[in-house]
Scaffold this active site. Structure first.
Site, mmCIF file in Angstrom:
data_model
loop_
_atom_site.group_PDB
_atom_site.id
_atom_site.type_symbol
_atom_site.label_atom_id
_atom_site.label_comp_id
_atom_site.label_asym_id
_atom_site.label_seq_id
_atom_site.Cartn_x
_atom_site.Cartn_y
_atom_site.Cartn_z
ATOM 1 N N ASN A 7 1.122 -1.286 -0.194
ATOM 2 C CA ASN A 7 -0.127 -0.008 -0.118
ATOM 3 C C ASN A 7 1.232 1.260 -0.268
ATOM 4 O O ASN A 7 1.362 1.637 0.499
ATOM 5 C CB ASN A 7 -1.050 0.335 1.061
ATOM 6 C CG ASN A 7 -1.745 0.873 1.131
ATOM 7 O OD1 ASN A 7 -1.650 2.191 0.816
ATOM 8 N ND2 ASN A 7 -3.244 1.377 2.105
ATOM 9 N N HIS A 10 0.303 6.463 1.687
ATOM 10 C CA HIS A 10 1.646 7.313 2.803
ATOM 11 C C HIS A 10 2.808 8.055 1.990
ATOM 12 O O HIS A 10 3.408 9.139 2.529
ATOM 13 C CB HIS A 10 2.123 6.386 3.818
ATOM 14 C CG HIS A 10 0.603 6.334 4.932
ATOM 15 N ND1 HIS A 10 -0.528 7.331 5.030
ATOM 16 C CD2 HIS A 10 0.104 5.409 5.563
ATOM 17 C CE1 HIS A 10 -1.055 6.418 5.439
ATOM 18 N NE2 HIS A 10 -1.003 5.707 5.717
ATOM 19 N N ARG A 18 2.969 19.293 1.224
ATOM 20 C CA ARG A 18 3.570 20.331 0.374
ATOM 21 C C ARG A 18 2.732 20.615 -0.785
ATOM 22 O O ARG A 18 2.585 21.227 -1.261
ATOM 23 C CB ARG A 18 5.059 20.017 -0.002
ATOM 24 C CG ARG A 18 6.063 20.438 0.884
ATOM 25 C CD ARG A 18 5.776 21.997 1.707
ATOM 26 N NE ARG A 18 6.536 21.933 2.479
ATOM 27 C CZ ARG A 18 8.520 22.074 2.884
ATOM 28 N NH1 ARG A 18 8.662 22.444 1.934
ATOM 29 N NH2 ARG A 18 8.923 22.286 4.014
ATOM 30 N N HIS A 43 -5.908 3.389 -1.608
ATOM 31 C CA HIS A 43 -6.905 3.741 -1.680
ATOM 32 C C HIS A 43 -7.259 5.361 -1.795
ATOM 33 O O HIS A 43 -6.718 6.081 -1.361
ATOM 34 C CB HIS A 43 -7.319 4.126 0.520
ATOM 35 C CG HIS A 43 -7.819 4.232 1.008
ATOM 36 N ND1 HIS A 43 -8.197 4.021 2.183
ATOM 37 C CD2 HIS A 43 -9.766 4.354 0.461
ATOM 38 C CE1 HIS A 43 -9.990 4.120 3.087
ATOM 39 N NE2 HIS A 43 -9.998 4.660 1.326
ATOM 40 N N ARG A 45 -8.900 7.842 -1.021
ATOM 41 C CA ARG A 45 -10.790 8.220 -0.057
ATOM 42 C C ARG A 45 -11.476 9.155 -0.646
ATOM 43 O O ARG A 45 -10.961 10.370 -1.300
ATOM 44 C CB ARG A 45 -9.129 8.801 1.219
ATOM 45 C CG ARG A 45 -8.713 7.597 2.127
ATOM 46 C CD ARG A 45 -7.775 8.302 3.130
ATOM 47 N NE ARG A 45 -9.773 8.428 4.022
ATOM 48 C CZ ARG A 45 -9.734 8.384 5.232
ATOM 49 N NH1 ARG A 45 -8.573 6.502 5.188
ATOM 50 N NH2 ARG A 45 -10.871 8.186 6.373
ATOM 51 N N ARG A 49 -7.688 12.951 0.356
ATOM 52 C CA ARG A 49 -6.128 13.598 1.840
ATOM 53 C C ARG A 49 -4.721 12.650 1.055
ATOM 54 O O ARG A 49 -3.278 13.218 1.464
ATOM 55 C CB ARG A 49 -6.431 13.038 3.040
ATOM 56 C CG ARG A 49 -6.424 11.701 2.893
ATOM 57 C CD ARG A 49 -6.332 11.122 4.666
ATOM 58 N NE ARG A 49 -7.287 11.507 5.110
ATOM 59 C CZ ARG A 49 -8.119 10.685 6.485
ATOM 60 N NH1 ARG A 49 -7.034 9.599 7.211
ATOM 61 N NH2 ARG A 49 -9.598 11.302 6.669
ATOM 62 N N GLU A 70 -8.566 0.129 -2.836
ATOM 63 C CA GLU A 70 -9.504 0.450 -1.799
ATOM 64 C C GLU A 70 -10.540 1.786 -1.592
ATOM 65 O O GLU A 70 -9.981 2.768 -1.961
ATOM 66 C CB GLU A 70 -9.043 0.601 0.014
ATOM 67 C CG GLU A 70 -7.329 -0.676 -0.029
ATOM 68 C CD GLU A 70 -6.966 -0.202 0.885
ATOM 69 O OE1 GLU A 70 -6.924 0.463 1.947
ATOM 70 O OE2 GLU A 70 -6.334 -1.090 1.672
ATOM 71 N N THR A 101 -7.866 3.567 8.189
ATOM 72 C CA THR A 101 -9.768 2.705 8.760
ATOM 73 C C THR A 101 -9.679 1.743 9.663
ATOM 74 O O THR A 101 -8.357 1.211 9.971
ATOM 75 C CB THR A 101 -9.373 1.869 7.573
ATOM 76 O OG1 THR A 101 -9.155 2.458 6.137
ATOM 77 C CG2 THR A 101 -10.376 1.027 6.954
ATOM 78 N N GLU A 151 -10.650 -9.348 3.160
ATOM 79 C CA GLU A 151 -9.442 -8.994 3.656
ATOM 80 C C GLU A 151 -9.622 -8.805 5.676
ATOM 81 O O GLU A 151 -11.150 -8.170 5.959
ATOM 82 C CB GLU A 151 -8.939 -7.778 3.362
ATOM 83 C CG GLU A 151 -7.894 -7.439 4.560
ATOM 84 C CD GLU A 151 -6.848 -6.294 3.162
ATOM 85 O OE1 GLU A 151 -7.256 -5.956 2.029
ATOM 86 O OE2 GLU A 151 -5.979 -5.342 4.017
ATOM 87 N N HIS A 191 -3.707 -4.649 8.114
ATOM 88 C CA HIS A 191 -3.653 -3.456 8.388
ATOM 89 C C HIS A 191 -2.763 -3.517 9.652
ATOM 90 O O HIS A 191 -3.073 -5.112 10.379
ATOM 91 C CB HIS A 191 -5.204 -3.364 9.346
ATOM 92 C CG HIS A 191 -5.487 -1.511 9.684
ATOM 93 N ND1 HIS A 191 -5.208 -1.210 10.430
ATOM 94 C CD2 HIS A 191 -6.220 -0.821 8.623
ATOM 95 C CE1 HIS A 191 -5.310 0.295 10.548
ATOM 96 N NE2 HIS A 191 -5.236 0.085 9.497
ATOM 97 N N GLY A 213 0.891 -1.186 4.324
ATOM 98 C CA GLY A 213 1.311 -0.098 3.991
ATOM 99 C C GLY A 213 2.428 0.301 4.895
ATOM 100 O O GLY A 213 3.759 0.639 4.370
HETATM 101 N N1 PXP Z 1 -5.653 -3.642 4.267
HETATM 102 C C1 PXP Z 1 -6.686 -2.217 4.894
HETATM 103 C C2 PXP Z 1 -8.398 -2.112 4.044
HETATM 104 C C3 PXP Z 1 -6.012 -1.040 4.866
HETATM 105 O O1 PXP Z 1 -7.188 0.434 4.721
HETATM 106 C C4 PXP Z 1 -4.854 -0.434 4.694
HETATM 107 C C5 PXP Z 1 -4.302 1.104 5.074
HETATM 108 O O2 PXP Z 1 -4.816 1.308 4.206
HETATM 109 C C6 PXP Z 1 -4.015 -1.173 4.864
HETATM 110 C C7 PXP Z 1 -4.166 -3.199 4.244
HETATM 111 C C8 PXP Z 1 -2.921 -1.542 5.578
HETATM 112 O O3 PXP Z 1 -2.484 -1.146 6.698
HETATM 113 P P1 PXP Z 1 -1.729 -0.121 6.736
HETATM 114 O O4 PXP Z 1 -0.759 0.608 6.891
HETATM 115 O O5 PXP Z 1 -1.626 -0.002 7.891
HETATM 116 O O6 PXP Z 1 0.001 -1.441 6.824
#
Ligand code: PXP
Length: 239
Positions: A7, A10, A18, A43, A45, A49, A70, A101, A151, A191, A213
């Site tokens: 993911n 970030h 910035r 993702h 959103r 963001r 996502e 999330t 998931e 997650h 991620g």
């Molecule tokens: N899976 C899902 C469905 C998520 O929403 C996220 C966060 O965007 C992740 C996995 C990845 O989570 P993390 O960034 O904590 O590894």
């Protein structure tokens, strides 16, 4: 062995701090592929963001591994997914005020909305995964709704305050994974997974995909920092 979905949200978070063009999550996705990622997860959103519409569009053209979008089960997002056609959509809950999330999508409470979204996506050939808590009723309902995959949320496992609590959460994930497979669903997890807590989850039998991620992006900043400073130091080292 589960596939690794990376993911890259970030990377976009740093860029948006910035509102500039770097670092580009598209570039990060290519590097993730070079590093062995089996999939790229992003993702989009509602509040945009981090990931922007442009990122999704460019990644659809450049990513060569599985592209996993996502998104919330909302008509605006469904329309975007139908236009861009990622390989997979993971439906997630979304609250504007949350930092990330926070919990799984309640597919029992939101059955009608989720079903409408699943039907449109699947009829366009997009696989649908539902991000849910490791709960029997949620898994059963995911099957009823015709999802391809679930998931399972690993956040409670990741945040467990003690080893014993973490072990209990792990056992719950193992039981839920077994049940998901019995229901003929593909089982993914994600997650809060980190370099320290991922191995027991990767070892759960039958899990086909892990999505990770924050920990990877955090480590990338650290392992790349020294070299980045060295390059800048060389540039400013003028007489
Ligand atoms: N899976 C899902 C469905 C998520 O929403 C996220 C966060 O965007 C992740 C996995 C990845 O989570 P993390 O960034 O904590 O590894």
């Amino acid at each position: 062995m589960p596939a690794l979905g990376v993911n890259i949200d970030h990377v976009a978070t740093v860029r948006q701090a910035r509102r500039t063009i770097e670092p580009d999550p598209v570039w990060a996705a290519a590097l993730a592929e070079l590093g062995g990622a089996d999939g790229i997860t992003l993702h989009l959103r509602e509040d945009r963001r981090h990931i922007q519409d442009r990122d999704l569009q460019v990644m659809r053209q450049t990513v060569q591994v599985k592209l996993n979008l996502e998104m919330a089960a909302e008509p605006e997002m469904t329309a975007i997914a139908l236009q861009v056609k990622p390989d997979q959509v993971t439906l997630v809950p979304e609250k504007r005020e949350e930092v990330t999330t926070e919990g799984g999508l309640d597919v029992v409470a939101h059955a009608d909305k989720v079903k409408t979204c699943i039907d449109s996506l699947r009829s366009a050939g997009i696989e649908v995964s539902l991000f849910i808590d490791a709960d029997r009723q949620q898994i059963e309902q995911s099957r009823q709704l015709d999802a391809d995959a679930v998931e399972l949320h690993t956040g409670t496992y990741a945040d467990a305050p003690t080893k014993a609590a973490q072990q209990r959460e792990l056992e719950q994930l193992v039981t839920a994974a077994d049940f998901g497979i019995e229901q003929e669903l593909l089982v993914h997890m994600g997650h809060g997974l980190t370099y320290r807590n991922v191995i027991p989850v990767a070892e759960i039998p039958g899990v086909s995909e892990l999505n990770i991620g924050h920990s990877i992006v955090a480590r990338a900043v650290m392992v790349g920092f020294e070299e980045a400073v060295r390059e800048m130091k060389a540039l400013v080292s003028v007489e």
